[in-house]
Design a protein around this motif. Sequence first.
Motif, PDB file in Angstrom:
ATOM      1  N   GLU A  71     -50.630  85.737 -30.278  1.00  0.00           N
ATOM      2  CA  GLU A  71     -51.242  85.908 -28.941  1.00  0.00           C
ATOM      3  C   GLU A  71     -52.725  85.528 -28.975  1.00  0.00           C
ATOM      4  O   GLU A  71     -53.252  84.929 -28.036  1.00  0.00           O
ATOM      5  N   THR A  72     -53.375  85.871 -30.081  1.00  0.00           N
ATOM      6  CA  THR A  72     -54.808  85.537 -30.222  1.00  0.00           C
ATOM      7  C   THR A  72     -54.979  84.022 -30.244  1.00  0.00           C
ATOM      8  O   THR A  72     -55.833  83.468 -29.532  1.00  0.00           O
ATOM      9  N   PHE A  73     -54.173  83.364 -31.076  1.00  0.00           N
ATOM     10  CA  PHE A  73     -54.273  81.897 -31.171  1.00  0.00           C
ATOM     11  C   PHE A  73     -53.997  81.248 -29.811  1.00  0.00           C
ATOM     12  O   PHE A  73     -54.623  80.265 -29.438  1.00  0.00           O
ATOM     13  N   ALA A  74     -53.015  81.804 -29.088  1.00  0.00           N
ATOM     14  CA  ALA A  74     -52.636  81.184 -27.803  1.00  0.00           C
ATOM     15  C   ALA A  74     -53.709  81.406 -26.738  1.00  0.00           C
ATOM     16  O   ALA A  74     -53.938  80.535 -25.884  1.00  0.00           O
ATOM     17  N   ALA A  75     -54.376  82.566 -26.790  1.00  0.00           N
ATOM     18  CA  ALA A  75     -55.261  82.936 -25.671  1.00  0.00           C
ATOM     19  C   ALA A  75     -56.628  82.247 -25.706  1.00  0.00           C
ATOM     20  O   ALA A  75     -57.211  81.962 -24.660  1.00  0.00           O
ATOM     21  N   LEU A  76     -57.132  81.965 -26.906  1.00  0.00           N
ATOM     22  CA  LEU A  76     -58.538  81.541 -27.010  1.00  0.00           C
ATOM     23  C   LEU A  76     -58.716  80.035 -26.788  1.00  0.00           C
ATOM     24  O   LEU A  76     -57.823  79.242 -27.114  1.00  0.00           O
ATOM     25  N   PRO A  77     -59.877  79.647 -26.256  1.00  0.00           N
ATOM     26  CA  PRO A  77     -60.111  78.220 -25.990  1.00  0.00           C
ATOM     27  C   PRO A  77     -60.190  77.365 -27.264  1.00  0.00           C
ATOM     28  O   PRO A  77     -60.688  77.823 -28.290  1.00  0.00           O
ATOM     29  N   LYS A  78     -59.671  76.149 -27.144  1.00  0.00           N
ATOM     30  CA  LYS A  78     -59.630  75.227 -28.288  1.00  0.00           C
ATOM     31  C   LYS A  78     -60.348  73.930 -27.934  1.00  0.00           C
ATOM     32  O   LYS A  78     -60.376  73.535 -26.764  1.00  0.00           O
ATOM     33  N   GLY A  79     -60.849  73.260 -28.941  1.00  0.00           N
ATOM     34  CA  GLY A  79     -61.472  71.950 -28.730  1.00  0.00           C
ATOM     35  C   GLY A  79     -60.409  70.888 -28.477  1.00  0.00           C
ATOM     36  O   GLY A  79     -59.230  71.106 -28.787  1.00  0.00           O
ATOM     37  N   ARG A  80     -60.853  69.750 -27.965  1.00  0.00           N
ATOM     38  CA  ARG A  80     -59.899  68.669 -27.669  1.00  0.00           C
ATOM     39  C   ARG A  80     -59.206  68.217 -28.965  1.00  0.00           C
ATOM     40  O   ARG A  80     -59.866  68.003 -29.973  1.00  0.00           O
ATOM     41  N   GLY A  81     -57.866  68.151 -28.931  1.00  0.00           N
ATOM     42  CA  GLY A  81     -57.099  67.689 -30.092  1.00  0.00           C
ATOM     43  C   GLY A  81     -56.965  68.731 -31.195  1.00  0.00           C
ATOM     44  O   GLY A  81     -56.457  68.419 -32.272  1.00  0.00           O
ATOM     45  N   CYS A  82     -57.417  69.966 -30.936  1.00  0.00           N
ATOM     46  CA  CYS A  82     -57.323  70.997 -31.981  1.00  0.00           C
ATOM     47  C   CYS A  82     -56.189  71.966 -31.673  1.00  0.00           C
ATOM     48  O   CYS A  82     -55.938  72.279 -30.510  1.00  0.00           O
ATOM     49  N   GLU A  83     -55.537  72.452 -32.733  1.00  0.00           N
ATOM     50  CA  GLU A  83     -54.430  73.393 -32.525  1.00  0.00           C
ATOM     51  C   GLU A  83     -54.882  74.845 -32.643  1.00  0.00           C
ATOM     52  O   GLU A  83     -54.171  75.753 -32.244  1.00  0.00           O
TER      53      GLU A  83
END
Length: 437
Positions: A71-83
């Motif tokens: 849930e933490t990984f899914a919720a937080l903002p990511k950079g372009r092209g980053c998983e």
Amino acid sequence: MSKLKEVLLKKIEEHRPRTQKLLKDHGDVKVGEVTIAQVIGGARGIRSLVTDISYLDPEEGIRFRGKLIPETFAALPKGRGCEYPYVEGFWYFLLTGDVPTAEEALEVVEDFKARRAVPQYVIDMLRAMPRDTHPMTMFSAAILAMQRESIFAQRYAEGMKRDDYWDPMYEDCTNLLAKLPSIAAYIYRMKYKADVHIPADESLDLGGNFAHQMGIPKPYDDVARMYFILHSDHESGNVSAHATHLVASALSDCYYSLSGGMNGLAGPLHGLANQEVLRWLMNFQKKLDGKEPTEELVREALWDTLKAGQVIPGFGHAVLRKTDPRYTAQREFCLKNLPDYPLFKLVNMLFKVTPDVLSEQGKVKNPWPNVDAHSGVIQWYYGLTEWDFYTVLFGVGRAIGVLANITWDRALAYPIERPKSLTTKMLEDIAAEGSKA
Ligand code: CMX
């Protein structure tokens, strides 16, 4: 004031009355009882610490601010092209409990960049140490050396109100955290990469710049983000978190405190277990002498280790009673990115065989793997084969959680820690009274 600091201050002001009310109106309410086994046995299970940043359930594993790892990984903002999410956004999340927007996370990314430069005297000190010094010793020494930078220590000496303590603590913690990946990369390249260094890239976030300064190409940036977040926090009773909190409770600044925590992380029963796992695997492969590993051979090697009076590194846990979800998260990464890698297959074999062996031995409370059983495989795959560096990676991650915690310790004015000791004779008297009753 930055957006993060504004939100943090609001949260602190909302939170303070809750702690004050508990103390004032309910201070005498019992939380539990303590047995002799707990007193002698490393305070295991005694509920005597408070944190709202993470909670470890024995069955379910860690929740960061109420969220499970996926849930933490899914919720937080990511950079372009980053998983995987920005570590800086995760810092925002741990400190405030709010999931930042991409814009809010990027503001922290920029703030970290501005604080990233490592002072020259730290580099000089690292260079003066014998090159065969363990990288954890170098890492901890570098952190401690920067104590002279502490804004908290300076403001305390000038005379500061208690309600304001959190502010310079926040500044110190952010300054320190922003520098740690570059310090770690410097140690790595000085020790293992012919002392050839790579300057920071101002366009990159913490995870991206760490991979860049380590000299490891994509997708190692994402591996770094995943790794740092997974290792960040595990509530407050583990040795590194507790040591950091304990030192900070004397109003020592974050440089003294984190260095203390890192010294605890460097123990083989705690963070050093990740290097011990690799050592075990490599010794095992050497003994195989080219033979194909089988479950039977793994079982034999595990029993050899136990019979020699040693622990199986990467297995067991003081709180968890199931497979560590931090292990599972890394396993899922491997299944996706390196399913046929021989070392991954060997770790899978250990996963299959070890719990049975440990259960058969009958001592451990939890025969399942912890986070350290898996971390080396991913690092090795991406070329980081110098396993005595693995605990430094754990340390950079752990710093995120413990520094967020000690910022809140100051905000809520938690007092100096001082549990009470008893003599063995006193325990014997208590035991005799207990048997009579
Ligand atoms: N291999 C062999 N024996 C083990 C064991 C293991 N992996 N884990 C626990 N035991 C033994 C303990 O040493 C203890 O033996 P004694 O009664 O002879 O002292 C007994 O089993 C009971 O221990 P426990 O209550 O199950 O575990 P603890 O809470 O005391 O210790 C831990 C927890 C993690 C230190 C322990 O499981 C261990 O030593 N594991 C191996 C090292 C490791 O992987 N550490 C990393 C943990 C995660 C982290 O902090 O990074």
